[in-house]
Design a protein around this motif. Structure first.
Motif, PDB file in Angstrom:
ATOM      1  N   MET A 159       9.739   7.293  -1.169  1.00  0.00           N
ATOM      2  CA  MET A 159      10.635   7.190   0.184  1.00  0.00           C
ATOM      3  C   MET A 159      11.373   8.146  -0.420  1.00  0.00           C
ATOM      4  O   MET A 159      12.256   9.270   0.664  1.00  0.00           O
ATOM      5  N   LYS A 160      12.427   7.890  -1.299  1.00  0.00           N
ATOM      6  CA  LYS A 160      13.245   8.920  -2.000  1.00  0.00           C
ATOM      7  C   LYS A 160      13.317  10.500  -1.348  1.00  0.00           C
ATOM      8  O   LYS A 160      13.640  11.459  -0.896  1.00  0.00           O
ATOM      9  N   ALA A 161      11.856  10.720  -2.427  1.00  0.00           N
ATOM     10  CA  ALA A 161      11.202  12.298  -2.296  1.00  0.00           C
ATOM     11  C   ALA A 161      11.410  12.550  -0.360  1.00  0.00           C
ATOM     12  O   ALA A 161      11.724  13.601  -0.171  1.00  0.00           O
ATOM     13  N   TYR A 162      11.176  11.783   0.488  1.00  0.00           N
ATOM     14  CA  TYR A 162      11.116  12.378   1.638  1.00  0.00           C
ATOM     15  C   TYR A 162      12.278  12.518   2.483  1.00  0.00           C
ATOM     16  O   TYR A 162      12.624  12.557   3.323  1.00  0.00           O
ATOM     17  N   SER A 169       0.810  -0.781   0.222  1.00  0.00           N
ATOM     18  CA  SER A 169       0.071   0.070  -0.010  1.00  0.00           C
ATOM     19  C   SER A 169       0.664   0.880   0.128  1.00  0.00           C
ATOM     20  O   SER A 169       1.853   1.481   0.346  1.00  0.00           O
ATOM     21  N   LEU A 170       0.302   2.099  -0.755  1.00  0.00           N
ATOM     22  CA  LEU A 170       0.822   3.614  -1.218  1.00  0.00           C
ATOM     23  C   LEU A 170      -0.154   4.160   0.135  1.00  0.00           C
ATOM     24  O   LEU A 170       0.804   5.785   0.727  1.00  0.00           O
ATOM     25  N   VAL A 171      -0.440   4.215   0.629  1.00  0.00           N
ATOM     26  CA  VAL A 171      -1.508   5.282   1.277  1.00  0.00           C
ATOM     27  C   VAL A 171      -1.014   6.146   2.242  1.00  0.00           C
ATOM     28  O   VAL A 171      -0.553   7.166   2.915  1.00  0.00           O
ATOM     29  N   GLN A 172      -0.948   5.229   3.372  1.00  0.00           N
ATOM     30  CA  GLN A 172      -0.131   5.791   4.342  1.00  0.00           C
ATOM     31  C   GLN A 172       0.801   6.660   4.442  1.00  0.00           C
ATOM     32  O   GLN A 172       1.949   7.063   5.448  1.00  0.00           O
ATOM     33  N   LEU A 173       1.833   5.611   3.619  1.00  0.00           N
ATOM     34  CA  LEU A 173       3.300   6.188   3.757  1.00  0.00           C
ATOM     35  C   LEU A 173       3.520   7.448   3.762  1.00  0.00           C
ATOM     36  O   LEU A 173       4.443   8.685   3.012  1.00  0.00           O
ATOM     37  N   GLU A 174       2.624   7.980   2.033  1.00  0.00           N
ATOM     38  CA  GLU A 174       2.091   9.313   2.683  1.00  0.00           C
ATOM     39  C   GLU A 174       1.559  10.523   3.682  1.00  0.00           C
ATOM     40  O   GLU A 174       2.796  11.204   3.669  1.00  0.00           O
ATOM     41  N   TYR A 175       0.748  10.087   4.426  1.00  0.00           N
ATOM     42  CA  TYR A 175       0.195   9.977   5.678  1.00  0.00           C
ATOM     43  C   TYR A 175       1.598  10.704   6.467  1.00  0.00           C
ATOM     44  O   TYR A 175       1.571  11.694   7.079  1.00  0.00           O
ATOM     45  N   GLU A 176       1.666   9.583   6.515  1.00  0.00           N
ATOM     46  CA  GLU A 176       3.617   9.201   7.367  1.00  0.00           C
ATOM     47  C   GLU A 176       4.366   9.915   7.216  1.00  0.00           C
ATOM     48  O   GLU A 176       5.524   9.377   7.281  1.00  0.00           O
ATOM     49  N   ASN A 177       5.065  10.793   5.859  1.00  0.00           N
ATOM     50  CA  ASN A 177       5.882  11.191   5.732  1.00  0.00           C
ATOM     51  C   ASN A 177       7.064  10.423   5.472  1.00  0.00           C
ATOM     52  O   ASN A 177       8.209  10.739   5.686  1.00  0.00           O
ATOM     53  N   GLY A 178       7.016   9.726   4.544  1.00  0.00           N
ATOM     54  CA  GLY A 178       7.934   8.744   3.964  1.00  0.00           C
ATOM     55  C   GLY A 178       8.084   7.733   5.311  1.00  0.00           C
ATOM     56  O   GLY A 178       9.652   6.986   4.780  1.00  0.00           O
ATOM     57  N   ILE A 179       7.391   7.209   6.441  1.00  0.00           N
ATOM     58  CA  ILE A 179       8.835   6.118   7.009  1.00  0.00           C
ATOM     59  C   ILE A 179       7.633   5.441   7.212  1.00  0.00           C
ATOM     60  O   ILE A 179       5.916   5.577   7.823  1.00  0.00           O
TER      61      ILE A 179
END
Ligand code: GLU
Length: 304
Positions: free
Chosen positions: A171-174, A96-106
């Motif tokens: 994640m690289k972007a973050y 899933s990608l959704v949570q990763l954006e909410y949680e700033n790539g962590i």
């Protein structure tokens, strides 16, 4: 515990489980497996072994390998690791990608794809030759020198891994991936391609039933605290968004993979691996979960 008797009961029970679910097909090579394969193997701390069915046949362990990459990264990186990846269940599918954006790539934890990619990034930074050193680590803890990657599966995954590419780019972007994306992804595809049998898996994972020391060689793989923590992460995060269901029905720390394998640990007693490629809607082996539920039910022995 009379494991021999238990395995006779499992032999009968396994025939009753309905053949429902499909093999994973989003990685083309995984489609080629016989969906009705079934193997189970249990290794005890006092060196007894019990197997049934196709327990000596190697299969694609997929995400089960993520426990071993976590183990090695935890040894190399210690506390710093937990600034880059959490230890909470995700409650979302493995890719899933959704949570990763909410949680700033962590990523929520090291056993979902995003978290495993961060762990791969750590190993790429820390090891001179990550691919070679990682497989040597598995050969060493299992005592089996022929365990290897499968190029066909790694290549097949590489050709279709759009979601993993999306996860790592985000994640690289973050700023949570330090190495070249392609190098980390290649290492990740190799990691997921490792082939092992149920018997080999139980031997590789036995240290987690033994407080972190390899019961065969006596060699310490990780210290007691890390062994506890790796088991805790498996308990909470080892089954995608079905970790609660696995804890509820089986009650052992474990990890599944989309190749149909499930590895579970009964700390202080045994490690157990089961393989049945038909997956349920959450991506876990349907029969594997049923048989492990049967096992902890009839033995009345889980961690709870
Ligand atoms: N190689 C798989 C992927 O990245 C692993 C999935 C799994 O077993 O959870 O999609």
């Amino acid at each position: 515990m009379d494991y021999q008797k238990l395995f006779s009961e499992i032999a009968v029970e396994s025939k009753k489980v309905e053949a429902i679910g499909e093999v994973a097909s989003y990685i083309p090579e995984l489609r080629n497996v016989d969906p009705d394969k079934f193997g189970i193997h249990l290794a005890t701390l006092d060196k007894q072994n019990y197997g049934l069915g196709d327990y000596n046949e190697r299969f694609s362990i997929q995400s089960i390998a993520k426990v071993l990459s976590l183990t090695l990264a935890f040894e190399l990186e210690e506390g710093e690791l937990w600034k880059r990846v959490g230890v909470e269940p995700s409650g979302t599918p493995f890719n899933s990608l959704v949570q990763l954006e909410y949680e700033n790539g962590i990523p929520r934890n090291p056993l979902i794809n995003a978290g495993a990619l961060v762990i791969c990034d750590v190993l790429v930074s820390r090891l001179k030759n990550p691919k070679q050193e990682f497989i040597e680590f598995i050969r060493n803890i299992s005592g089996i020198s022929s365990i290897d990657y499968c190029d066909r599966i790694a290549e097949s995954e590489k050709l279709t891994s759009y979601r993993n590419a999306a996860l790592i780019n985000l994640m690289k972007a973050y700023g949570n991936i330090t190495n070249d994306i392609q190098v980390v992804l290649d290492f990740y595809f190799n990691l997921c391609s490792i082939e092992m049998s149920c018997k080999e898996l139980t031997h590789a994972f036995l240290f987690l039933a033994a407080n972190g020391a390899n019961p065969v060689t006596g060699e310490r793989v990780v210290n007691v605290s890390k062994s506890k923590r790796i088991n805790a992460i498996m308990q909470l995060c080892g089954f995608y968004d079905e970790a609660g269901e696995f804890a509820f029905k089986v009650g052992l720390p474990g990890k599944s993979g989309v190749g149909g394998g499930i590895m579970a640990i009964h700390p202080g007693n045994y490690s157990i691996a089961v393989w049945s490629p038909r997956l349920n809607s959450k991506g876990n082996s349907h029969k594997g979960m049923k048989i492990l539920e049967f096992l902890t039910t009839v033995t009345e022995a889980s961690i709870f």
